[in-house]
Design a protein around this motif. Structure first.
Motif, short mmCIF file in Angstrom:
data_model
loop_
_atom_site.label_atom_id
_atom_site.label_comp_id
_atom_site.label_asym_id
_atom_site.label_seq_id
_atom_site.Cartn_x
_atom_site.Cartn_y
_atom_site.Cartn_z
N ILE A 105 45.30 -39.70 3.38
CA ILE A 105 46.10 -39.81 2.16
C ILE A 105 45.62 -41.02 1.36
O ILE A 105 45.75 -42.17 1.80
N TYR A 106 45.05 -40.73 0.20
CA TYR A 106 44.57 -41.76 -0.72
C TYR A 106 45.64 -42.02 -1.77
O TYR A 106 46.52 -41.18 -2.02
N THR A 107 45.53 -43.16 -2.40
CA THR A 107 46.46 -43.48 -3.48
C THR A 107 45.74 -44.28 -4.55
O THR A 107 44.94 -45.19 -4.24
N VAL A 108 45.98 -43.92 -5.80
CA VAL A 108 45.38 -44.67 -6.91
C VAL A 108 46.30 -45.81 -7.29
O VAL A 108 47.53 -45.68 -7.26
N TYR B 42 45.33 -44.81 2.91
CA TYR B 42 46.44 -45.27 3.75
C TYR B 42 46.12 -45.04 5.23
O TYR B 42 45.54 -44.03 5.61
N ARG B 43 46.53 -46.01 6.07
CA ARG B 43 46.45 -45.88 7.51
C ARG B 43 47.73 -46.40 8.15
O ARG B 43 48.21 -47.48 7.78
N ARG C 122 51.59 -48.54 -3.34
CA ARG C 122 52.21 -48.64 -2.02
C ARG C 122 53.40 -47.70 -1.86
O ARG C 122 53.94 -47.58 -0.76
N GLN C 123 53.81 -47.05 -2.92
CA GLN C 123 54.89 -46.06 -2.79
C GLN C 123 54.48 -44.88 -1.92
O GLN C 123 55.33 -44.10 -1.49
N VAL C 124 53.19 -44.76 -1.64
CA VAL C 124 52.72 -43.66 -0.81
C VAL C 124 53.13 -43.83 0.64
O VAL C 124 53.13 -42.86 1.42
N TYR D 152 46.32 -50.56 4.18
CA TYR D 152 45.62 -49.95 3.06
C TYR D 152 44.17 -50.42 3.06
O TYR D 152 43.89 -51.61 3.21
N ILE D 153 43.27 -49.47 2.89
CA ILE D 153 41.84 -49.77 2.91
C ILE D 153 41.27 -49.44 1.54
O ILE D 153 41.28 -48.28 1.11
N MET D 154 40.79 -50.46 0.84
CA MET D 154 40.26 -50.25 -0.51
C MET D 154 38.92 -49.52 -0.44
O MET D 154 38.06 -49.86 0.38
#
Length: 955
Positions: A132-135, A67-68, A98-100, A45-47
């Motif tokens: 794919i990004y995640t909040v 996400y990567r 992290r559910q992504v 994960y990259i902030m």
């Protein structure tokens, strides 16, 4: 009806709670079993550090990640991949960013056939990879707090703006959302930046926790958006396996024409055929790879209609025809017709391990009414019909034609369009379905084709159904036949099932599909029926191509599949989610109890398919009841507490009874009047938002007295717990502080303290925190209040004692002896009033606790300096502050009756509160607290009034 004691009510209540807990757990395990394969990934994960407070003030509290997939995605250009498409994942209540990882990993590994090598399925069509990004919402409890959801909506809006600023102008973003994240996602609409939304286990029509009016208002606005906005939305629901939400609330409301809205239950999702739990929805492999594929394909669609077709193709439930055109079956040439094999009338086609191509004709005799309600049924294993197939099909294909003519050689053939075309499971004999650890495989499944026969002219002398198979390589099989699609109607009613089981015979026929209809059975989320086959001594159908399979479709979004023969510990439980408490589903049509038995109808199966017994499954039915009424149970318990206070105040002209006496009076009233009345009221066709939410369903009317009985027992049980707390608090108070010093007037610093508390509430802390402080203060007041040294009735008439008490209360500075009957009565009445108030305030705690939990979690996860949005109205808690403070020091009577109460007593406010809790509080529990605050304001204003600052009473 005989009167019962409160002790017996408590005991019955505890037994019912244990019963419903057990049956609810049984529903979780048995009603819609889960078969999910575990998913694996290599996440990183990259902030997004550039998304800071210049974009959103909530950036200090929340974060945005990219996400990567390690080893597959390029990490060097971690900020952005060239020519990629953005996708945003929004987690739900207490959900992690992290559910992504499960869906994002699947998207990457589908796009690349090996690290950095694009799959042929995408390279030839110029499909772009996904960013794919995640909040990260710090796992906030958004389901409990409307303001928290509003903050998340504002943050997500800005996050989308930031993400799209990294891509070429005109780029749109796709959204994946889980649970309450779906509410956040759909609240972003209308928006030209969103191309489509896939929600998973999102409660669209009924909030799972209904203690905040702001959530209800948000839901009210959302209904209009869901009905009118053009953005395609598809909702995936886990069914009965999901205990976090009621899956009937996951069904999308009906939208306007030309607006794509679709609800898919995972039990109907082709290739899944399984119930899926709330948390499992994001990692269940049979679901996650299809979601990932749908999002990948979404980039190729440029219109809302095309995007809806993408959703319908990759997240199919078989309730509608596939979106791909059905004109690719080719044609049946005269040469193929003349060389075709013609079966005898009434004989089914059966091809096992076919090779090459073959055409078979099924003759149909046109003899008038004999052909009414006929349909063609084709079953094809592992291959494809009209674009429907397992994910990895074999080359075997089948095309279906209808041929008309005077003679076969001159017959004209045309493609027979299907009425239904879906992929159905073929469970292995003797195994649990679905398999708990593995579920279904992408290559499994049988294509089911059904088509009603079109009408024909009178001149036509012959008709044949042509089945053309191509691509046979020795794998798979094809079974086809003509059968009647008129269902077998069974007129038994739900009431007759109360007396026992009903036995239904299945006709001895060659039909591949046997539909059954039960028009008089109640189809409701609160009812579960158990189906038990008439078994032979040993199942004889183990070698059949398609073993008998029950296909239960209760409405257009939900289908369940049950093998005819299940393992020893599995039950075939017929249930639905369409009609349910507090959900208005009238626009979606009526749910019905009907199902179809599909099979390949081998001769060896005749002894197995003779009939079945149908009964009400009471264990599962009670489990459904128990899982639907937790919110109403809390509001009804608060209503019972208000009724107990009403009964106490009803006796205050004589002397205020103890809480125990009021509870006993209530239990007598409960058994004689309240339980019968609650049952009768449940028979009225009230709106689904009122009372039990069942709209007057007679069969479900016993739910009301059961809830009332359990709520009454809980009030009695919790009062015993409070009594224990009072005893412990009293002992600790005496040990640490000694005897509490008596006060005779308001303290000099009280008004300053009130100002400080109100200011802190308005600026820093939610009023619910102050309410808990009020409850603790009142608990201490009741625990430390001295008990009267003797009863007030010794040697004096009650009238004389009350007169002396009245004089004492009017002259608090010149009190008689502390042991005089008047003072004893004042103390006793005040203590009993305080204890009744404590009981009521205790049942307000569950209504305030959710926001308190949100505040504590915000402090722990976001830091002590993070401002808390909402709930800063100090007027909501001020009457409790004044009342508990006044109760802690007043030397006179706690409550003075004003003169207007000779005409109408304020005690009726508590009766109105109780009635509101029962009628309105089931769907909207927050109204109970709102009404309670108003009642306490009126009590403080009228019965305390000027006495709080030393003035005379109103009377």
């Amino acid at each position: 009806m005989l009167a019962i004691s409160i002790r017996l009510v408590v005991q019955i209540s505890v037994l019912l709670i244990l019963l419903f807990s057990y049956t609810t757990w049984d529903v979780y395990k048995s009603l819609s079993p889960q078969g999910c394969r575990m998913s694996w990934m290599s996440p990183s994960y990259i902030m997004q550090t550039r998304f800071d407070t210049t974009w959103s003030p909530s950036a200090k509290r929340y974060k945005l990640w990219l996400y990567r997939e390690v080893g597959w995605d390029s990490i060097e250009d971690s900020e952005l991949r060239k020519d990629s498409r953005p996708v945003l994942f929004i987690p739900g209540n207490a959900g992690s960013a992290r559910q992504v990882r499960s869906i994002a990993s699947s998207a990457t590994r589908q796009f690349y056939e090996s690290p950095h090598v694009i799959s042929d399925a995408f390279s030839s069509r110029d499909v772009k990879p996904l960013d794919i990004y995640t909040v990260d919402f710090n796992e906030d409890l958004s389901a409990f707090h409307g303001t928290t959801i509003e903050t998340q909506i504002a943050y997500t809006t800005q996050a989308i703006s930031y993400i799209l600023s990294l891509y070429p102008a005109g780029t749109q973003i796709s959204i994946l959302a889980h649970s309450m994240g779906g509410i956040v996602a759909t609240s972003l609409l209308p928006s030209t930046n969103v191309s489509g939304i896939i929600t998973m286990s999102t409660p669209f029509t009924l909030p799972p926790v209904r203690f905040d009016s702001r959530i209800d208002r948000l839901y009210g606005k959302l209904q209009h958006t869901l009905e009118t906005d053009q953005t395609p939305i598809i909702s995936l629901c886990g069914g009965a396996r999901d205990l976090m939400i009621s899956s009937e609330s996951c069904i999308l409301p009906k939208a306007q024409e030309n607006v794509f809205r679709k609800t898919v239950f995972t039990s109907a999702l082709e290739g899944s055929w399984s119930g899926v739990g709330h948390q499992e929805m994001v990692w269940c492999h049979q679901v996650r790879w299809r979601v990932a594929r749908a999002v990948l394909e979404l980039g190729q669609a440029v219109t809302d209609f095309a995007r809806g077709q993408v959703f319908d193709k990759w997240l199919r439930d078989g309730h509608s025809l596939p979106p791909v055109p059905l004109g690719d079956e080719g044609e049946l040439s005269p040469n193929e017709v003349s060389n075709a094999e013609v079966l005898d009338a009434g004989v089914n086609l059966r091809l096992v391990s076919p090779h090459g191509s073959k055409t078979t004709l099924l003759p149909l005799q046109l003899d008038g009414t004999a052909n009414d309600h006929l349909q063609v049924t084709v079953l094809l294993s592992q291959g494809s019909i009209g674009g429907v197939s397992p994910q990895n099909p074999i080359p075997l294909r089948a095309s279906i034609f209808v041929c008309d003519g005077e003679h076969l050689i001159s017959a004209q053939c045309s493609v027979l369009k299907p009425g239904a075309l879906r992929l159905i499971p073929n469970p292995a004999p003797g195994s649990t379905f679905p398999s708990p650890e593995d579920g279904s495989d992408e290559s499994e499944g049988v294509v089911l084709y059904e088509a009603p026969l079109p009408s024909t002219s009178q001149e036509s002398q012959g008709r044949w159904i042509g089945i053309k198979t191509t691509g046979g390589d020795g794998r798979g099989w094809v079974v086809a036949g003509l059968n009647r699609n008129k269902p077998i109607t069974v007129e038994t009613s739900t009431w007759s099932l109360l007396l026992g089981k009903v036995s239904v015979a299945i006709p001895d026929t060659q039909d591949l599909s046997i539909p059954l209809n039960f028009p008089n059975l109640l189809s409701n989320a609160m009812m579960v029926y158990s189906l038990t086959p008439h078994r032979a001594s040993a199942p004889s159908c183990t070698d059949a191509l398609l073993r008998p399979l029950i296909v239960h479709t209760s409405h257009q979004a939900e289908t369940h599949y049950f093998p005819w023969h299940r393992t020893q510990n599995q039950r075939t439980l017929i249930h639905t989610h369409l009609e349910a408490p507090f959900v208005d589903s009238s626009a979606l049509g009526k749910s019905t109890v009907n199902f179809t038995i599909q099979s390949s109808r081998e001769e060896t199966c005749r002894d197995d398919l003779t009939g079945f017994n149908l009964t009400v499954d009471w264990k599962a039915t009670l489990g459904r009841w128990g899982s639907r009424y937790l919110n109403p149970l809390i509001s009804w318990a608060a209503g019972v507490a208000a009724a107990v206070v009403f009964l106490g105040w009803n006796k205050e002209n004589e002397s205020m009874p103890t809480v125990e006496q009021s509870l006993d009076n209530y239990s007598h009233l409960l058994s004689r009047y309240l339980l019968p009345s609650s049952f009768l009221l449940a028979l009225f066709p009230l709106p689904v938002s009122l009372y039990t939410g069942n709209g007057g369903q007679v069969f479900l009317s016993p739910i009301a007295p059961i809830i009332l009985l359990v709520a009454s027992g809980l009030v009695g049980l919790i009062w015993r717990v409070v009594r224990l707390l009072l005893m412990i608090c009293s002992l600790m108070s005496k040990a640490l502080c000694g005897t509490r010093k008596a006060k005779t007037s308001i303290q000099s610093g009280t008004f300053l303290s009130l100002m400080i508390i109100c200011t802190a509430t308005a600026l820093l802390i939610p009023w619910q925190v102050v309410y808990v402080g009020c409850w603790l203060l009142h608990l201490y007041t009741c625990a430390s209040s001295p008990q009267p040294s003797k009863t007030p009735s010794e040697g004096r008439s009650s009238v004389d004692i009350q007169l002396q008490a009245r004089k004492a209360s009017l002259s608090p500075i010149h009190l008689p002896s502390r042991n005089s009957p008047g003072v004893v009565l004042i103390k006793q009445n005040n203590l009993n009033h305080s204890l009744h108030l404590l009981l009521l305030m205790t049942w307000f705690l569950p209504l305030t606790a959710p926001v308190l939990a949100v505040w504590v979690r915000t402090l722990l996860t976001a830091g002590y300096t993070t401002p808390f949005d909402g709930d800063h109205n100090f007027l909501s808690v001020l009457p409790f502050l004044v009342l508990v403070d006044f109760a802690s020091w007043t030397p006179g009577q706690l409550f003075e009756r004003p003169s207007f109460e000779e005409r109408i007593s304020l005690k009726w406010l508590f009766a109105a509160m109780a009635a509101s809790a029962f009628i309105l509080g089931s769907r909207k529990p927050y109204l109970v607290l709102d009404i309670g605050r108003v009642v306490i304001w009126v009590i403080v204003a009228c019965r305390v009034g000027r006495r709080y600052w030393g003035g005379p009473p109103w009377s």
